[in-house]
Design an enzyme around this catalytic site. Sequence first.
Site, PDB file in Angstrom:
ATOM      1  N   ASP A 133       0.702  -1.208   0.059  1.00  0.00           N
ATOM      2  CA  ASP A 133      -0.033  -0.139  -0.100  1.00  0.00           C
ATOM      3  C   ASP A 133       0.732   1.248  -0.105  1.00  0.00           C
ATOM      4  O   ASP A 133       0.422   2.248  -0.345  1.00  0.00           O
ATOM      5  CB  ASP A 133      -0.965  -0.038   1.181  1.00  0.00           C
ATOM      6  CG  ASP A 133      -0.245  -0.062   2.368  1.00  0.00           C
ATOM      7  OD1 ASP A 133       0.992  -0.194   2.681  1.00  0.00           O
ATOM      8  OD2 ASP A 133      -0.951  -0.058   3.653  1.00  0.00           O
ATOM      9  N   GLU A 134       2.271   1.268   0.211  1.00  0.00           N
ATOM     10  CA  GLU A 134       3.092   2.343   0.543  1.00  0.00           C
ATOM     11  C   GLU A 134       3.178   2.995  -0.950  1.00  0.00           C
ATOM     12  O   GLU A 134       3.532   4.070  -0.945  1.00  0.00           O
ATOM     13  CB  GLU A 134       4.365   1.810   1.206  1.00  0.00           C
ATOM     14  CG  GLU A 134       4.295   1.291   2.271  1.00  0.00           C
ATOM     15  CD  GLU A 134       5.435   1.037   3.122  1.00  0.00           C
ATOM     16  OE1 GLU A 134       6.382   1.912   2.798  1.00  0.00           O
ATOM     17  OE2 GLU A 134       5.270   0.137   4.166  1.00  0.00           O
ATOM     18  N   LYS A 162       9.118  -0.196  -5.421  1.00  0.00           N
ATOM     19  CA  LYS A 162       7.871  -0.865  -5.567  1.00  0.00           C
ATOM     20  C   LYS A 162       7.054  -0.488  -6.603  1.00  0.00           C
ATOM     21  O   LYS A 162       6.216  -1.244  -7.463  1.00  0.00           O
ATOM     22  CB  LYS A 162       7.154  -1.202  -4.189  1.00  0.00           C
ATOM     23  CG  LYS A 162       7.927  -2.001  -3.041  1.00  0.00           C
ATOM     24  CD  LYS A 162       8.132  -3.460  -3.762  1.00  0.00           C
ATOM     25  CE  LYS A 162       6.915  -4.410  -3.416  1.00  0.00           C
ATOM     26  NZ  LYS A 162       7.372  -5.703  -3.935  1.00  0.00           N
TER      27      LYS A 162
HETATM   28  P1  NAD Z   1      11.510  -9.884   3.373  1.00  0.00           P
HETATM   29  O1  NAD Z   1      12.470  -8.759   3.279  1.00  0.00           O
HETATM   30  O2  NAD Z   1      11.444 -10.411   4.702  1.00  0.00           O
HETATM   31  O3  NAD Z   1      12.030 -10.926   2.410  1.00  0.00           O
HETATM   32  C1  NAD Z   1      12.305 -10.686   1.117  1.00  0.00           C
HETATM   33  C2  NAD Z   1      12.887 -12.033   0.537  1.00  0.00           C
HETATM   34  O4  NAD Z   1      13.442 -11.607  -0.889  1.00  0.00           O
HETATM   35  C3  NAD Z   1      14.206 -12.677   1.230  1.00  0.00           C
HETATM   36  O5  NAD Z   1      13.947 -14.021   1.544  1.00  0.00           O
HETATM   37  C4  NAD Z   1      15.328 -12.189   0.312  1.00  0.00           C
HETATM   38  O6  NAD Z   1      16.321 -13.081   0.461  1.00  0.00           O
HETATM   39  C5  NAD Z   1      14.435 -12.329  -1.060  1.00  0.00           C
HETATM   40  N1  NAD Z   1      15.377 -11.678  -2.005  1.00  0.00           N
HETATM   41  C6  NAD Z   1      15.834 -10.266  -1.651  1.00  0.00           C
HETATM   42  N2  NAD Z   1      16.284  -9.963  -3.033  1.00  0.00           N
HETATM   43  C7  NAD Z   1      16.370 -10.934  -4.042  1.00  0.00           C
HETATM   44  C8  NAD Z   1      16.894 -11.178  -5.281  1.00  0.00           C
HETATM   45  N3  NAD Z   1      17.369 -10.281  -5.961  1.00  0.00           N
HETATM   46  N4  NAD Z   1      16.520 -12.228  -5.767  1.00  0.00           N
HETATM   47  C9  NAD Z   1      15.816 -13.378  -5.068  1.00  0.00           C
HETATM   48  N5  NAD Z   1      15.315 -13.215  -3.982  1.00  0.00           N
HETATM   49  C10 NAD Z   1      15.556 -12.145  -3.252  1.00  0.00           C
HETATM   50  O7  NAD Z   1      10.135  -9.284   2.699  1.00  0.00           O
HETATM   51  P2  NAD Z   1       8.778  -9.366   3.296  1.00  0.00           P
HETATM   52  O8  NAD Z   1       8.283  -8.534   4.426  1.00  0.00           O
HETATM   53  O9  NAD Z   1       8.536 -10.913   3.327  1.00  0.00           O
HETATM   54  O10 NAD Z   1       7.986  -8.823   1.889  1.00  0.00           O
HETATM   55  C11 NAD Z   1       7.821  -9.648   0.700  1.00  0.00           C
HETATM   56  C12 NAD Z   1       7.164  -8.963  -0.311  1.00  0.00           C
HETATM   57  O11 NAD Z   1       5.930  -8.294   0.301  1.00  0.00           O
HETATM   58  C13 NAD Z   1       7.771  -7.742  -0.857  1.00  0.00           C
HETATM   59  O12 NAD Z   1       7.742  -7.540  -2.408  1.00  0.00           O
HETATM   60  C14 NAD Z   1       7.274  -6.560  -0.127  1.00  0.00           C
HETATM   61  O13 NAD Z   1       7.345  -5.260  -0.936  1.00  0.00           O
HETATM   62  C15 NAD Z   1       5.899  -7.108  -0.088  1.00  0.00           C
HETATM   63  N6  NAD Z   1       5.019  -6.618   0.882  1.00  0.00           N
HETATM   64  C16 NAD Z   1       5.498  -6.520   2.473  1.00  0.00           C
HETATM   65  C17 NAD Z   1       4.652  -6.133   3.429  1.00  0.00           C
HETATM   66  C18 NAD Z   1       5.164  -6.217   4.827  1.00  0.00           C
HETATM   67  O14 NAD Z   1       4.423  -5.566   5.717  1.00  0.00           O
HETATM   68  N7  NAD Z   1       6.408  -6.826   4.979  1.00  0.00           N
HETATM   69  C19 NAD Z   1       3.310  -5.556   2.938  1.00  0.00           C
HETATM   70  C20 NAD Z   1       2.941  -5.639   2.045  1.00  0.00           C
HETATM   71  C21 NAD Z   1       3.907  -6.003   0.725  1.00  0.00           C
HETATM   72  P1  TYD Z   2       7.866  -0.603   9.795  1.00  0.00           P
HETATM   73  O1  TYD Z   2       7.870  -1.910  10.501  1.00  0.00           O
HETATM   74  O2  TYD Z   2       9.358  -0.164   9.529  1.00  0.00           O
HETATM   75  O3  TYD Z   2       7.006  -0.531   8.548  1.00  0.00           O
HETATM   76  P2  TYD Z   2       6.578   0.491   7.500  1.00  0.00           P
HETATM   77  O4  TYD Z   2       7.723   1.701   7.596  1.00  0.00           O
HETATM   78  O5  TYD Z   2       6.968  -0.178   6.061  1.00  0.00           O
HETATM   79  O6  TYD Z   2       5.316   0.921   7.569  1.00  0.00           O
HETATM   80  O7  TYD Z   2       7.484   0.651  10.465  1.00  0.00           O
HETATM   81  C1  TYD Z   2       6.000   0.591  10.986  1.00  0.00           C
HETATM   82  C2  TYD Z   2       5.700   1.793  11.723  1.00  0.00           C
HETATM   83  O8  TYD Z   2       6.530   2.192  12.950  1.00  0.00           O
HETATM   84  C3  TYD Z   2       6.430   3.116  10.745  1.00  0.00           C
HETATM   85  O9  TYD Z   2       5.394   4.190  10.904  1.00  0.00           O
HETATM   86  C4  TYD Z   2       7.502   3.584  11.331  1.00  0.00           C
HETATM   87  C5  TYD Z   2       7.456   3.026  12.856  1.00  0.00           C
HETATM   88  N1  TYD Z   2       8.826   2.813  13.429  1.00  0.00           N
HETATM   89  C6  TYD Z   2       9.091   3.248  14.809  1.00  0.00           C
HETATM   90  O10 TYD Z   2       8.387   4.335  15.208  1.00  0.00           O
HETATM   91  N2  TYD Z   2      10.214   2.747  15.316  1.00  0.00           N
HETATM   92  C7  TYD Z   2      11.102   1.892  14.742  1.00  0.00           C
HETATM   93  O11 TYD Z   2      12.163   1.438  15.431  1.00  0.00           O
HETATM   94  C8  TYD Z   2      10.573   1.326  13.627  1.00  0.00           C
HETATM   95  C9  TYD Z   2      11.455   0.230  13.046  1.00  0.00           C
HETATM   96  C10 TYD Z   2       9.479   1.673  12.948  1.00  0.00           C
END
Ligand code: NAD
Ligand code: TYD
Length: 357
Positions: A133-134, A162
């Site tokens: 959503d970012e 993204k």
């Molecule tokens: P993460 O950082 O935990 O995991 C990313 C994975 O991708 C890792 O295992 C890493 O080794 C692998 N990777 C990185 N670069 C690579 C490459 N060049 N080739 C192959 N593998 C590679 O991330 P996540 O939080 O699990 O997020 C996964 C996806 O979901 C991302 O695309 C992120 O933008 C999206 N997403 C995340 C969130 C969230 O809250 N974490 C929310 C919405 C969408």
């Molecule tokens: P984060 O988990 O990094 O996710 P995103 O930035 O992708 O939303 O952060 C969630 C929220 O928490 C964001 O508003 C930033 C804030 N935050 C803190 O206040 N302290 C921290 O140490 C971190 C890592 C995030």
Amino acid sequence: MILVTGGAGFIGSNFVLDWLAEHEEGLVNLDALTYAGNLQNLASLAGQTARHFFVQGDIGDASVAALLRTHAIRAVVNFAAESHVDRSIHAPAAFIETNVVGTFRLLESVRAYWHALDAERKAAFRFLHVSTDEVYGSLGATDPAFTETHAVAPNSPYSASKAASDHLVRAYHHTYGLPVLTTNCSNNYGPYHFPEKLIPLCIHNALAGKPLPIYGDGLQVRDWLYVKDHCSAIRRVLAAGRVGEVYNIGGNQEKTNLDTIHTLCDTLDRLQPRADGVSYRTQMVFVTDRPGHDRRYAIDAAKIRAELGWVPAETFETGLEKTVQWYLAHQGWVQNVTSGAYRHWIGLQYADQDRPP
Ligand code: NAD
Ligand code: TYD
């Protein structure tokens, strides 16, 4: 088989575990194993090599084309990315390399493979791109939640990278007819979440007796979704989503960061009280804000609910309870991922604060 990229990361590994628990069909898991990738997340799959075929590699590598052919892949689910906003502020290059260039190269490999399929397999093929959503930027306090038609206005190097990848995926559908699906999801939390992100960082710091760093005034709003609900939504979109469409995914659980950390501390106070009986809330510390910090995210998930009948199973409270229980039961996992490289990052990110965590 399907190909899952980034399947050793936080959401990807949850997706892999859930997929294999619920489907007969196996998968190829392609992951570069960056600092965020961890094969320990998949330890429970040991011995299941016929259904879970792990390949260490980069999504941008030309060898992906052969992988697609060898395993007669029928769908790709693309999780692989650099994912942490704060890291993208310190060092954006890796975000452009993987999220933009890597996705482009992956699309090229997939396009070549898809083009050579027979008509039936071509029509059934799917490329599902997992996004955030970012990409929509930041909302004012009273603005309506993001719909799929909201203008794209990313504010961090992470969200810009993204958004660029989302545009490429869209273009490959419109230009080449590649059968793509894109999902834009809100903030996830749950098992295997790397402790650089807010919730697992604060669980880790709370238990270690360290400060819980709150950026700025702590009144930024995030719309939290339990990771297993994100995974079920992706499975639903892959199975029944309309080709070329974007689906927003969220659980309608908007919280300020202060509310999130208060609920987290209260949950820890109940499940693992401090030896001195004092609340973990006393460990909260306000620190310097993140540059360009988005104030509010909120997802309108009406489309996926109406079209595909998806609804989340967890509320923030039930999901957080499960998450805290998981971290309490998996302290060995936390210890392993918070080794040398992790400490280096924490030193860098929180070095200028009065009381570094
Ligand atoms: P993460 O950082 O935990 O995991 C990313 C994975 O991708 C890792 O295992 C890493 O080794 C692998 N990777 C990185 N670069 C690579 C490459 N060049 N080739 C192959 N593998 C590679 O991330 P996540 O939080 O699990 O997020 C996964 C996806 O979901 C991302 O695309 C992120 O933008 C999206 N997403 C995340 C969130 C969230 O809250 N974490 C929310 C919405 C969408
Ligand atoms: P984060 O988990 O990094 O996710 P995103 O930035 O992708 O939303 O952060 C969630 C929220 O928490 C964001 O508003 C930033 C804030 N935050 C803190 O206040 N302290 C921290 O140490 C971190 C890592 C995030």
